[in-house]
Design a protein around this motif. Structure first.
Motif, PDB file in Angstrom:
ATOM      1  N   HIS A 173       1.068  -0.777  -0.156  1.00 48.77           N
ATOM      2  CA  HIS A 173       0.499  -0.286   0.325  1.00 48.77           C
ATOM      3  C   HIS A 173       1.250   1.184  -0.216  1.00 48.77           C
ATOM      4  O   HIS A 173       2.002   0.761   0.803  1.00 48.77           O
ATOM      5  N   PRO A 174       0.874   2.419  -0.507  1.00 51.51           N
ATOM      6  CA  PRO A 174       1.514   3.303  -1.253  1.00 51.51           C
ATOM      7  C   PRO A 174       1.681   4.162   0.470  1.00 51.51           C
ATOM      8  O   PRO A 174       2.327   4.867  -0.347  1.00 51.51           O
ATOM      9  N   TRP A 175       0.664   3.736   1.316  1.00 52.11           N
ATOM     10  CA  TRP A 175       0.614   4.846   2.536  1.00 52.11           C
ATOM     11  C   TRP A 175       1.188   4.088   3.673  1.00 52.11           C
ATOM     12  O   TRP A 175       2.261   4.152   4.919  1.00 52.11           O
ATOM     13  N   LEU A 176      -0.160   2.922   3.967  1.00 51.77           N
ATOM     14  CA  LEU A 176       0.455   2.054   4.932  1.00 51.77           C
ATOM     15  C   LEU A 176       1.740   1.027   5.426  1.00 51.77           C
ATOM     16  O   LEU A 176       2.184   1.191   6.511  1.00 51.77           O
ATOM     17  N   ASP A 177       2.675   0.855   3.783  1.00 54.85           N
ATOM     18  CA  ASP A 177       3.559  -0.297   3.933  1.00 54.85           C
ATOM     19  C   ASP A 177       4.607   0.995   3.519  1.00 54.85           C
ATOM     20  O   ASP A 177       5.731   1.447   2.774  1.00 54.85           O
ATOM     21  N   THR A 178       4.946   2.073   4.251  1.00 55.22           N
ATOM     22  CA  THR A 178       6.043   2.916   4.725  1.00 55.22           C
ATOM     23  C   THR A 178       6.599   3.059   6.037  1.00 55.22           C
ATOM     24  O   THR A 178       5.558   2.961   6.661  1.00 55.22           O
ATOM     25  N   ALA A 183       4.381   3.333  11.581  1.00 51.25           N
ATOM     26  CA  ALA A 183       4.644   4.106  12.871  1.00 51.25           C
ATOM     27  C   ALA A 183       3.293   4.799  13.607  1.00 51.25           C
ATOM     28  O   ALA A 183       3.136   4.730  14.278  1.00 51.25           O
ATOM     29  N   ALA A 184       2.021   5.692  12.466  1.00 51.03           N
ATOM     30  CA  ALA A 184       1.178   5.317  12.748  1.00 51.03           C
ATOM     31  C   ALA A 184       0.131   4.717  13.370  1.00 51.03           C
ATOM     32  O   ALA A 184      -0.596   4.820  14.336  1.00 51.03           O
ATOM     33  N   LEU A 185       0.500   3.192  12.447  1.00 51.61           N
ATOM     34  CA  LEU A 185      -0.288   2.198  12.400  1.00 51.61           C
ATOM     35  C   LEU A 185       0.111   1.736  14.157  1.00 51.61           C
ATOM     36  O   LEU A 185      -0.807   1.377  14.527  1.00 51.61           O
ATOM     37  N   ARG A 186       1.349   1.523  13.968  1.00 53.68           N
ATOM     38  CA  ARG A 186       1.781   0.986  15.859  1.00 53.68           C
ATOM     39  C   ARG A 186       1.546   1.891  16.414  1.00 53.68           C
ATOM     40  O   ARG A 186       0.647   1.739  17.939  1.00 53.68           O
ATOM     41  N   ARG A 187       0.988   2.950  16.309  1.00 48.31           N
ATOM     42  CA  ARG A 187       0.713   4.358  17.330  1.00 48.31           C
ATOM     43  C   ARG A 187      -0.372   4.315  18.148  1.00 48.31           C
ATOM     44  O   ARG A 187      -0.500   3.897  19.692  1.00 48.31           O
ATOM     45  N   VAL A 188      -0.809   4.028  17.025  1.00 50.92           N
ATOM     46  CA  VAL A 188      -2.409   3.266  17.356  1.00 50.92           C
ATOM     47  C   VAL A 188      -2.528   2.189  17.869  1.00 50.92           C
ATOM     48  O   VAL A 188      -3.348   1.972  19.216  1.00 50.92           O
ATOM     49  N   LEU A 189      -1.918   0.903  17.635  1.00 48.86           N
ATOM     50  CA  LEU A 189      -2.420   0.123  18.049  1.00 48.86           C
ATOM     51  C   LEU A 189      -1.319  -0.641  19.585  1.00 48.86           C
ATOM     52  O   LEU A 189      -2.163  -1.046  20.558  1.00 48.86           O
ATOM     53  N   ALA A 210      -5.545  -0.380  10.651  1.00 49.38           N
ATOM     54  CA  ALA A 210      -5.268   0.283   9.292  1.00 49.38           C
ATOM     55  C   ALA A 210      -6.531   1.078   8.700  1.00 49.38           C
ATOM     56  O   ALA A 210      -6.102   2.197   8.265  1.00 49.38           O
ATOM     57  N   LEU A 211      -7.336   0.593   8.538  1.00 51.24           N
ATOM     58  CA  LEU A 211      -8.182   0.807   7.008  1.00 51.24           C
ATOM     59  C   LEU A 211      -8.989   2.257   7.870  1.00 51.24           C
ATOM     60  O   LEU A 211      -9.439   2.792   7.391  1.00 51.24           O
ATOM     61  N   LEU A 212      -9.205   1.940   9.252  1.00 54.96           N
ATOM     62  CA  LEU A 212      -9.741   2.877   9.746  1.00 54.96           C
ATOM     63  C   LEU A 212      -8.423   4.156   9.828  1.00 54.96           C
ATOM     64  O   LEU A 212      -9.430   5.668   9.624  1.00 54.96           O
ATOM     65  N   LEU A 213      -7.547   4.122  10.055  1.00 59.78           N
ATOM     66  CA  LEU A 213      -6.532   5.099   9.619  1.00 59.78           C
ATOM     67  C   LEU A 213      -6.750   5.574   8.463  1.00 59.78           C
ATOM     68  O   LEU A 213      -6.610   7.494   7.656  1.00 59.78           O
ATOM     69  N   LEU A 214      -6.847   5.274   7.143  1.00 60.49           N
ATOM     70  CA  LEU A 214      -7.176   5.359   6.054  1.00 60.49           C
ATOM     71  C   LEU A 214      -8.601   6.760   5.915  1.00 60.49           C
ATOM     72  O   LEU A 214      -7.778   7.173   5.388  1.00 60.49           O
ATOM     73  N   ASP A 221      -8.461   9.975  15.547  1.00 62.81           N
ATOM     74  CA  ASP A 221      -9.657   9.522  15.337  1.00 62.81           C
ATOM     75  C   ASP A 221      -9.766   8.172  15.067  1.00 62.81           C
ATOM     76  O   ASP A 221     -10.992   7.497  15.286  1.00 62.81           O
ATOM     77  N   ALA A 222      -9.185   7.757  14.455  1.00 63.71           N
ATOM     78  CA  ALA A 222      -9.314   6.059  14.230  1.00 63.71           C
ATOM     79  C   ALA A 222      -8.993   5.399  15.758  1.00 63.71           C
ATOM     80  O   ALA A 222      -9.609   4.384  15.947  1.00 63.71           O
ATOM     81  N   PHE A 223      -7.654   6.090  16.513  1.00 68.00           N
ATOM     82  CA  PHE A 223      -8.080   5.623  17.829  1.00 68.00           C
ATOM     83  C   PHE A 223      -8.927   4.662  18.710  1.00 68.00           C
ATOM     84  O   PHE A 223      -9.313   4.375  18.943  1.00 68.00           O
ATOM     85  N   TRP A 224      -9.709   6.420  18.110  1.00 70.46           N
ATOM     86  CA  TRP A 224     -11.261   6.510  19.269  1.00 70.46           C
ATOM     87  C   TRP A 224     -12.528   5.207  18.030  1.00 70.46           C
ATOM     88  O   TRP A 224     -13.532   5.161  19.477  1.00 70.46           O
ATOM     89  N   MET A 225     -12.053   5.263  17.050  1.00 73.44           N
ATOM     90  CA  MET A 225     -12.743   4.397  16.309  1.00 73.44           C
ATOM     91  C   MET A 225     -12.410   3.068  16.530  1.00 73.44           C
ATOM     92  O   MET A 225     -13.849   2.112  16.597  1.00 73.44           O
ATOM     93  N   LEU A 226     -11.612   2.791  17.611  1.00 67.49           N
ATOM     94  CA  LEU A 226     -11.000   1.477  17.294  1.00 67.49           C
ATOM     95  C   LEU A 226     -11.778   1.446  18.462  1.00 67.49           C
ATOM     96  O   LEU A 226     -12.186   0.084  18.626  1.00 67.49           O
ATOM     97  N   ALA A 227     -11.343   2.087  19.445  1.00 75.55           N
ATOM     98  CA  ALA A 227     -12.249   2.052  20.352  1.00 75.55           C
ATOM     99  C   ALA A 227     -13.133   1.658  20.864  1.00 75.55           C
ATOM    100  O   ALA A 227     -13.749   0.296  21.362  1.00 75.55           O
ATOM    101  N   VAL A 228     -14.822   1.793  20.393  1.00 80.43           N
ATOM    102  CA  VAL A 228     -15.696   2.118  20.406  1.00 80.43           C
ATOM    103  C   VAL A 228     -16.064   0.903  19.595  1.00 80.43           C
ATOM    104  O   VAL A 228     -16.950   0.374  19.922  1.00 80.43           O
ATOM    105  N   LEU A 229     -15.363   0.495  18.551  1.00 82.04           N
ATOM    106  CA  LEU A 229     -15.405  -0.568  17.682  1.00 82.04           C
ATOM    107  C   LEU A 229     -15.649  -2.213  19.128  1.00 82.04           C
ATOM    108  O   LEU A 229     -16.399  -2.784  19.326  1.00 82.04           O
ATOM    109  N   LEU A 230     -14.325  -1.839  19.752  1.00 80.36           N
ATOM    110  CA  LEU A 230     -13.954  -3.049  20.769  1.00 80.36           C
ATOM    111  C   LEU A 230     -14.700  -3.014  22.264  1.00 80.36           C
ATOM    112  O   LEU A 230     -15.096  -3.670  22.725  1.00 80.36           O
TER     113      LEU A 230
END
Length: 398
Positions: A173-178, A183-189, A210-214, A221-230
């Motif tokens: 993926h042009p952004w996720l696989d950079t 770094a962004a995905l790691r911080r959220v997880l 990753a998809l929430l980040l995109l 915002d991706a972090f809080w979406m993951l939180a409400v999801l789980l």
């Protein structure tokens, strides 16, 4: 982001996000496989028929966007977040008017969401309708930044597994696989693994986050979406160490398959095919590894408004759509190939969701909750027996 843009600007932004895909003349003539990037940067591989379907989907999204803009013009920018009352001078009628307005908006919104939220509105709509905004409002504004700073450099089994999974999350993926994307995905997880130590980290969450980040554009915002999801949307214990919640969901799904698609269920049982071979990934990754991105996000549109029952609707629909083919199979491998081929080429979300809601039939969250309670004791019994056997083997090895 949204408050400063006019309706026309938003419409132009939406139109710009959906370029018409034009395969080469050679590909059109030979019907060869073509590769291209979708709206969210994923490489899509398909034939020219798939390209035509995607172009039709883009036109549907434009049309749906115009419906949302028209409603915003008539009802107000945030009509779907609060009931609209024409006059505050109606006194005693106000409470009744609020209820009627809320009901009317709810019915309209449910229909609209099932037809898809325009991509440019998804971040705002998801964040509000899912409860993520409300959850975020209960903590200090600096919560996410403070959390990421506090856990920076700490090493746990969860962080080690996260680091192992980052390069394997949507590779290419042009952004996720950079480095920036990792770094962004790691911080959220990592941040969430410290917020909820019972969940920590489970494989599958990397694809979801990753998809929430995109979609959400910002880490917080991706972090809080993951939180409400789980914490609010999905069943409890779906991602804990023993995956007990996921095992319960698989048992509920098997029961629903027997009720909604009895011929398929009987055929699969005769072949000794366990539906969890395919459905576990669907439920753990919320279809993000299986369906094309826009189809996945259309399922998530409903997920964040109506709840986890949509996962059962979608999973049942995939089986129902291929009933004739599945009934002709004689090998487990053939079943898996049919289902994987089907999910990977479901470029038209309406094809899936029409079956999911119109043909599967009515299912309430309450009905599914009762099914879960029925299955939980047996699942916990099996997991306890498995743990005892494992401990016994460890004792024998000493």
């Amino acid at each position: 982001m949204f408050g400063t843009q006019s309706k026309r600007d938003l419409a132009l932004e939406l139109q710009a996000q959906f370029p018409i895909l034009r395969p080469s003349i050679h590909a059109r003539r030979a019907n060869l496989t073509v590769k291209f990037q979708d709206l969210y940067g994923f490489t899509v591989e398909g034939n020219v028929d798939d390209v035509n379907v995607l172009n039709e989907v883009r036109e549907k999204v434009r049309q749906q966007g115009r419906v949302w803009w028209a409603l915003e013009a008539s009802k107000g920018a945030n009509w779907y977040l609060q009931p609209q009352v024409s006059s505050l001078s109606e006194g005693i009628v106000l409470k009744s008017s609020l209820k009627l307005a809320a009901l009317a908006n709810s019915i309209t919104l449910k229909r609209l969401i099932r037809k898809g939220i325009p991509p440019v509105l998804r971040p705002k709509a998801w964040f509000s309708l899912s409860g993520a905004a409300k959850k975020k409002s209960t903590v200090p504004e600096s919560y996410y930044n403070d959390l990421t700073k506090a856990v920076d450099g700490k090493v746990t089994p969860a962080t080690r597994q996260i680091d192992h999974d980052l390069p394997r999350t949507f590779p290419g993926h042009p952004w996720l696989d950079t480095p920036e994307g990792h770094a962004a995905l790691r911080r959220v997880l990592v941040g969430y693994s410290f917020r909820d130590s019972d969940v920590g980290y489970c494989q599958g969450l990397n694809y979801v986050a990753a998809l929430l980040l995109l979609v959400m554009k910002t880490e917080e915002d991706a972090f809080w979406m993951l939180a409400v999801l789980l914490e609010n949307v999905l069943v409890n214990d779906c991602y804990t160490n023993n995956l007990s919640g996921c095992h319960v969901e698989q048992r509920v799904f098997k029961d629903l398959l027997t009720k909604k698609c009895p011929r398929i269920a009987a055929h699969l049982e005769a072949l000794e095919f366990d539906v969890s071979l395919v459905a576990t990934e669907w439920f753990l990754c919320l279809f993000s590894k299986s369906l094309p991105s826009e189809t996945t996000l259309r399922v998530w549109d409903v997920l964040f408004y109506e709840g986890a029952k949509v996962l059962f609707h979608a999973a049942l629909a995939i089986f129902m759509m291929k009933e004739d083919e599945l009934l002709l199979t004689h090998q487990v491998g053939d079943i898996i190939n049919i289902l994987q081929r089907t999910t990977h080429h479901l470029f038209d979300p309406d094809e899936l969701l029409t079956v999911a809601f119109d043909k599967i039939g009515f299912m309430t969250t309450n009905t599914i909750s009762k099914q879960r309670k029925k299955q939980e004791p047996e699942v916990m019994k099996e997991l306890d027996e498995r743990l005892r056997r494992l401990n016994s083997l460890r004792t024998d090895d000493k």
